[in-house]
Write a protein that holds these residues in place. Structure first.
Motif, short mmCIF file in Angstrom:
data_model
loop_
_atom_site.label_atom_id
_atom_site.label_comp_id
_atom_site.label_asym_id
_atom_site.label_seq_id
_atom_site.Cartn_x
_atom_site.Cartn_y
_atom_site.Cartn_z
N ASN A 279 40.50 34.06 31.67
CA ASN A 279 39.14 34.60 31.57
C ASN A 279 38.10 33.51 31.73
O ASN A 279 37.07 33.70 32.39
CB ASN A 279 38.95 35.33 30.24
N SER A 283 35.58 33.38 34.90
CA SER A 283 34.14 33.44 34.67
C SER A 283 33.43 32.24 35.27
O SER A 283 32.33 32.36 35.84
CB SER A 283 33.85 33.52 33.17
N ALA A 288 31.13 35.71 36.01
CA ALA A 288 31.24 36.80 35.04
C ALA A 288 32.71 37.02 34.71
O ALA A 288 33.59 36.68 35.52
CB ALA A 288 30.62 38.08 35.60
N PRO A 289 33.03 37.60 33.54
CA PRO A 289 34.42 37.92 33.22
C PRO A 289 34.99 38.90 34.24
O PRO A 289 34.23 39.59 34.95
CB PRO A 289 34.32 38.55 31.83
N ASP A 293 32.74 41.34 36.58
CA ASP A 293 32.58 40.87 37.96
C ASP A 293 32.97 41.95 38.96
O ASP A 293 32.24 42.21 39.93
CB ASP A 293 33.43 39.61 38.18
#
Length: 314
Positions: A279, A283, A288-289, A293
């Protein structure tokens, strides 16, 4: 006196051919071996892909390719050449529904490059790598003219098997005679730094899910670990470990967009033992995670045909 088409004339003709054979957004195979067409009617981020050795000529619009913290932007005045499989991120930067981004890509076969080098009597390249495996240069008229003649064969499928190989030979000749010649010769020749990097890339693609042990890989290539690291980075703009990480993250994003597995299963599938590490690195790479995303990409391009993505190792 015979009229000679200008670069603008040739680009306009190539754009018309692409529009006819790529009637909607996305990636298209027009029936010519090694040729793909790409059309995008909106400025957009494209899904990650593994860029193959190829010549890419944009007939309209512009695109930016990113790898290893470096950016390569090209338009109808420039061409892009890649000589290794490279995990890249791409962004269509100039496009509209009225004037979509249009390009033609021709796969580069190293066997044909080696044969052309022998016919041209080109000297054996130096042992050390000469530059990166990706580059942008100003498009020269003779190269664009050959590319347009190749594209015209999309309208003459009966002629293509006989004429396309001759035009492709001319394209290779033009490339080997251009500023891209040194990187092509480096890759095609044996026992050079670039050819060893190419073998390292093949190994990493096949074993990207496994832990990377630089000492073992360098021994396999008959070179020291420090030399491998230096030469790999000079050619690909990243270290072997960074390259492997890019392969993992790009494949993870592809699987997430395909909605085939949950995040934890995907993390394990691409080689991560720790979901939290996956993660964090995802990211950092994509801003973004994973789930956010993917949702962002799907929302941003809802209703637009998604381009095909290429699995790592294929």
């Amino acid at each position: 006196m015979q009229n000679v088409d200008t670069l603008d004339d040739l680009s306009a003709e190539l754009a018309g051919l692409i529009l006819r054979h790529a009637p909607m957004d996305g990636d298209h195979e027009p029936g010519l071996p090694g040729v793909t067409l790409h059309r995008h009617g909106h400025i957009r981020d494209l899904p990650c892909c593994l860029a193959r050795p190829s010549l890419v000529i944009a007939a309209q619009g512009a695109k930016c390719v990113e790898i290893g913290g470096l950016s390569y932007e090209y338009n109808a005045s420039h061409c892009l050449v890649t000589t290794l499989d490279l995990p890249v991120m791409s962004h269509v930067t100039v496009a509209s529904a009225q004037a979509p981004y249009l390009c033609m890509a021709l796969a580069l076969d190293l066997r044909h490059i080696t044969r052309m080098m022998a016919e041209m009597g080109q000297p054996h390249p130096a042992a050390s790598p000469l530059g990166r495996a990706i580059g942008v240069s100003r498009l020269q008229r003779p190269l664009l003219d050959a590319a347009v003649r190749l594209a015209r064969l999309m309208d003459a499928p009966a002629d293509a098997p006989y004429l396309a190989p001759m035009v492709e030979r001319e394209i290779l000749y033009r490339l080997l005679s251009s500023e891209h010649g040194p990187r092509l010769r480096q890759l095609a020749a044996r026992d050079t730094g670039s050819s060893r990097v190419a073998r390292a890339v093949e190994w990493l693609k096949e074993h990207y899910q496994q832990p990377l042990r630089i000492d073992e890989l360098s021994q396999r290539l008959n070179m020291s670990a420090s030399t491998l690291h230096h030469q790999f980075k000079s050619v690909t703009s990243m270290s072997p470990l960074q390259y492997q990480k890019q392969l993992r993250l790009h494949e993870a994003r592809r699987l997430l967009l395909a909605r085939r597995l949950d995040v934890g299963s995907i993390a394990m599938h691409v080689g991560y033992e720790s979901p939290s590490q996956f993660n964090r690195e995802y990211s950092r790479q994509f801003g973004a995670p994973p789930l956010r995303d993917v949702q962002r990409m799907l929302t941003a391009h809802e209703g637009l045909p998604a381009p095909t993505t290429q699995a790592v190792g294929t």
